[in-house]
Design an enzyme around this catalytic site. Structure first.
Site, short mmCIF file in Angstrom:
data_model
loop_
_atom_site.label_atom_id
_atom_site.label_comp_id
_atom_site.label_asym_id
_atom_site.label_seq_id
_atom_site.Cartn_x
_atom_site.Cartn_y
_atom_site.Cartn_z
N GLN A 151 29.70 -2.40 -18.77
CA GLN A 151 30.88 -2.34 -19.37
C GLN A 151 32.19 -2.10 -19.87
O GLN A 151 32.55 -1.91 -20.53
CB GLN A 151 31.51 -1.41 -17.36
N GLU B 157 0.83 -1.48 -0.14
CA GLU B 157 -0.19 -0.07 0.01
C GLU B 157 1.06 1.01 -0.17
O GLU B 157 1.72 1.39 0.30
CB GLU B 157 -1.11 0.00 1.19
N SER C 34 16.62 -6.94 -0.84
CA SER C 34 17.80 -6.96 0.16
C SER C 34 17.91 -6.59 1.62
O SER C 34 18.44 -7.53 2.18
CB SER C 34 18.34 -6.12 -0.45
N ALA D 51 2.93 1.11 2.86
CA ALA D 51 3.24 -0.05 4.28
C ALA D 51 3.53 -1.24 2.64
O ALA D 51 2.68 -1.93 1.94
CB ALA D 51 1.87 -0.90 4.01
N GLY D 52 4.72 -1.16 2.79
CA GLY D 52 5.35 -1.88 1.55
C GLY D 52 6.84 -2.71 2.22
O GLY D 52 5.97 -4.55 2.44
N SER D 53 7.85 -2.70 2.68
CA SER D 53 8.30 -3.06 3.00
C SER D 53 7.33 -4.06 4.92
O SER D 53 8.04 -5.28 5.41
CB SER D 53 9.76 -3.37 3.95
N GLU E 46 9.36 -7.72 -3.88
CA GLU E 46 8.90 -9.46 -2.61
C GLU E 46 9.83 -9.42 -1.90
O GLU E 46 10.62 -10.40 -1.02
CB GLU E 46 8.30 -10.32 -3.14
N TRP F 82 1.59 -0.38 -6.78
CA TRP F 82 2.16 -0.87 -7.21
C TRP F 82 2.04 -2.94 -8.03
O TRP F 82 3.25 -3.55 -7.97
CB TRP F 82 3.78 -0.77 -6.90
N ILE F 83 0.85 -3.09 -7.99
CA ILE F 83 0.71 -3.94 -8.23
C ILE F 83 0.97 -4.27 -9.69
O ILE F 83 0.19 -3.90 -11.09
CB ILE F 83 -1.20 -3.84 -7.82
C1 LIG Z 1 7.95 -3.29 -9.77
C2 LIG Z 1 7.13 -3.11 -9.22
C3 LIG Z 1 6.49 -4.08 -8.84
C4 LIG Z 1 6.07 -4.85 -7.56
N1 LIG Z 1 4.91 -5.93 -7.36
C5 LIG Z 1 4.21 -5.52 -6.29
C6 LIG Z 1 3.34 -6.20 -6.49
O1 LIG Z 1 2.66 -7.44 -7.55
N2 LIG Z 1 2.85 -6.61 -4.99
C7 LIG Z 1 2.79 -5.82 -4.18
O2 LIG Z 1 1.96 -5.73 -2.98
N3 LIG Z 1 3.99 -5.08 -3.99
C8 LIG Z 1 4.31 -4.70 -4.90
N4 LIG Z 1 5.34 -4.33 -5.05
C9 LIG Z 1 5.78 -3.71 -4.02
C10 LIG Z 1 7.08 -4.19 -3.59
O3 LIG Z 1 6.46 -5.02 -2.77
C11 LIG Z 1 7.25 -2.79 -2.24
O4 LIG Z 1 8.25 -2.22 -2.97
C12 LIG Z 1 8.47 -3.77 -1.36
O5 LIG Z 1 8.03 -4.49 -0.80
C13 LIG Z 1 9.68 -2.31 -0.77
O6 LIG Z 1 8.20 -1.61 -0.32
P1 LIG Z 1 8.37 -0.62 -0.20
O7 LIG Z 1 8.70 0.54 -1.25
O8 LIG Z 1 7.43 0.50 0.38
O9 LIG Z 1 10.10 1.07 0.65
P2 LIG Z 1 10.29 1.28 2.42
O10 LIG Z 1 9.49 -0.36 3.03
O11 LIG Z 1 9.28 2.24 2.54
O12 LIG Z 1 11.68 1.15 2.02
C14 LIG Z 1 12.51 2.14 1.98
C15 LIG Z 1 13.97 1.66 2.35
O13 LIG Z 1 14.16 1.54 3.16
C16 LIG Z 1 14.59 0.40 3.33
N5 LIG Z 1 13.97 -0.54 4.92
C17 LIG Z 1 12.77 -0.05 5.01
N6 LIG Z 1 12.66 -1.17 6.57
C18 LIG Z 1 13.54 -1.24 6.19
C19 LIG Z 1 13.60 -2.08 8.18
N7 LIG Z 1 13.62 -2.56 8.96
N8 LIG Z 1 15.72 -2.34 8.06
C20 LIG Z 1 16.25 -1.40 6.98
N9 LIG Z 1 15.98 -1.47 5.43
C21 LIG Z 1 14.73 -1.43 5.82
C22 LIG Z 1 14.19 -0.88 2.61
O14 LIG Z 1 15.14 -1.98 1.64
C23 LIG Z 1 14.24 -0.03 1.34
O15 LIG Z 1 15.43 0.06 1.04
C24 LIG Z 1 6.54 -3.56 -6.52
C25 LIG Z 1 7.15 -3.14 -6.49
C26 LIG Z 1 7.82 -2.38 -7.51
C27 LIG Z 1 9.09 -1.51 -8.09
#
Ligand SMILES: Cc1cc2nc3c(=O)[nH]c(=O)nc-3n(C[C@H](O)[C@H](O)[C@H](O)COP(=O)(O)OP(=O)(O)OC[C@H]3O[C@@H](n4cnc5c(N)ncnc54)[C@H](O)[C@@H]3O)c2cc1C
Length: 388
Positions: free
Chosen positions: A339, A126, A369, A129-131, A366, A155-156
């Site tokens: 490169q 959302e 890293s 709500a990603g990570s 998903e 980003w679905i």
């Molecule tokens: C092309 C694409 C396709 C996608 N497809 C789907 C899909 O089909 N379904 C779906 O549900 N989602 C999908 N996503 C979403 C994806 O799962 C999220 O982008 C991902 O989980 C990261 O969440 P965020 O982008 O909100 O980053 P954030 O959670 O905001 O993280 C930002 C940064 O902080 C770091 N970080 C966050 N928390 C921590 C922690 N506890 N410790 C260390 N570092 C941390 C992260 O590694 C990142 O570098 C997609 C994303 C992309 C780019």
């Protein structure tokens, strides 16, 4: 321990290689340029049965498990990372159902996915709500024998062509975090469900991402996957089980990049010899080949763990290691091969720039890293690694 593939898994490799040669490779650059979903890839996967490679035979698939899918994805991703994602989505959108769905749900959604009649998308992330998957705000309010779902998913992947959506929603918002979380399967034509605008993204352009908006979407109780408030565990296991397949996209992309470079480096001459003969480049390529082989073994091993039915905490770190290593190797391989091609690597007339852009997606989706390292680090601290 046996590192050889059995004849059924080898047949998957051969089939995927043939589809890649005949359908995917000739179109990969065009798909990237236009950003349109490649229906021809999908139809080729449908005709060859690759859509159902991991789906159990009782639901119309080939029953070749996670390893079967990993092998197919690795092959197609050598030419086009979007093709790998189309195959991956057959698993991402059905794994929760396979793990915890009813017989009726399995027949409809696993069966439909295996034949290509249905395509699914996975709606977890959302805007806020990603990570932090526990921070989701989408709600499903129980009203008699129905739930009313409201919220926005971001980003679905594949939402534009999806017939059904597997959706995580809070069913008890009084309790924080993982408790109070359920999973639903929602058909596309359900009133109140809208697929939002196509996002502009830097790579993997053949599988567009969209917002998916739920405005008082009513579904029957039978649309819930598993227990009410038991959804977090299902979602975590779903993500764990798909990590080897994301890893396979990385392994395939890295192999594809190195293969392309090798072909170029045998032709391109500098200082009177093909650049493949320069030791400086051979050492870079040797590092990549070794890293790819390591990532490949981690990935196959992770797939075998999933095929043993292990998707929980006891193996999560091994699945994360595969995803982490293989996707980081993909980024490194694409970058280094660019490169090692000089200016030609940087030109969009050649595929390496596409490989670089596509690879960048893999370390984010998903579980980034950093999140994979959190999982591995936690397991290490808890003494869960078998060789400790
Ligand atoms: C092309 C694409 C396709 C996608 N497809 C789907 C899909 O089909 N379904 C779906 O549900 N989602 C999908 N996503 C979403 C994806 O799962 C999220 O982008 C991902 O989980 C990261 O969440 P965020 O982008 O909100 O980053 P954030 O959670 O905001 O993280 C930002 C940064 O902080 C770091 N970080 C966050 N928390 C921590 C922690 N506890 N410790 C260390 N570092 C941390 C992260 O590694 C990142 O570098 C997609 C994303 C992309 C780019």
């Amino acid at each position: 321990m046996d590192f050889r593939l059995n004849s059924e898994h080898q047949a998957v490799v051969d089939l995927a290689r043939q589809v890649t040669r005949e359908v995917i490779a000739p179109r990969a650059d065009e798909v990237d340029r236009t950003g349109e979903y490649p229906e021809d890839y999908f139809q080729a996967f449908r005709e060859t049965g690759l859509l159902g490679v991991a789906i159990p035979e009782e639901y119309g698939g080939a029953g070749l498990g996670c390893l079967g899918l990993v092998l197919a994805v690795e092959e197609v991703a050598k030419a086009c990372c979007s093709a790998g994602l189309i195959l991956l989505l057959t698993r991402l959108s059905t794994m929760a159902i396979l793990l915890a769905g009813t017989e009726e749900q399995k027949k409809k959604y696993l069966g439909g996915t295996a034949t290509g009649e249905l395509r699914g998308a996975f709606c977890l992330s959302e805007p806020d709500a990603g990570s932090d998957t526990q921070a989701i705000r989408t709600r499903a309010v129980r009203k008699g024998d129905r739930y009313v779902i409201t919220g926005t998913k971001s980003w679905i992947s594949g939402a534009g062509v999806a017939d059904f959506f597997v959706v995580a929603a809070k069913t008890d918002w009084e309790v924080p975090g993982a408790r109070g979380y359920s999973v639903f399967v929602v058909d596309r034509d359900t009133p109140g469900l809208t697929v939002g605008k196509k996002e502009q993204k830097m790579g993997v352009r053949g599988v567009p991402v969209h917002q998916v908006i739920f405005e008082e979407v009513e579904v029957p109780v039978s649309a819930r996957i598993g227990e009410e408030n038991g959804g977090f565990k299902i979602i975590m296991q779903n993500l764990n089980a798909v990590r080897p397949v994301v890893a396979a996209r990385g392994v395939g992309l890295a192999e594809g990049a190195l293969m392309y470079w090798l072909q170029y480096a045998r032709q391109r001459q500098t200082f009177g010899k093909p650049i493949v003969e320069h030791q400086g480049l051979q050492w870079m390529a040797a590092d990549l080949a070794t890293e790819i082989e390591a990532a490949r073994l981690l990935t196959y091993r992770a797939a075998l763990l999933v095929d043993e039915g292990k998707t929980g905490k006891e193996v999560a770190h091994y699945l994360s290691m595969a995803k982490y290593k293989a996707t980081e190797v993909a980024v490194k391989a694409a970058n280094d091969c660019l490169q090692m091609m000089g200016a030609v690597g940087y030109m969009e007339d050649y595929p390496m720039a596409r490989f670089v852009r596509d690879a960048r997606q893999l370390t984010i989706v998903e579980g980034t890293s950093q999140i994979q390292k959190n999982i591995i680090g936690r397991a290490l601290a808890d003494g869960l690694l078998t060789w400790l």
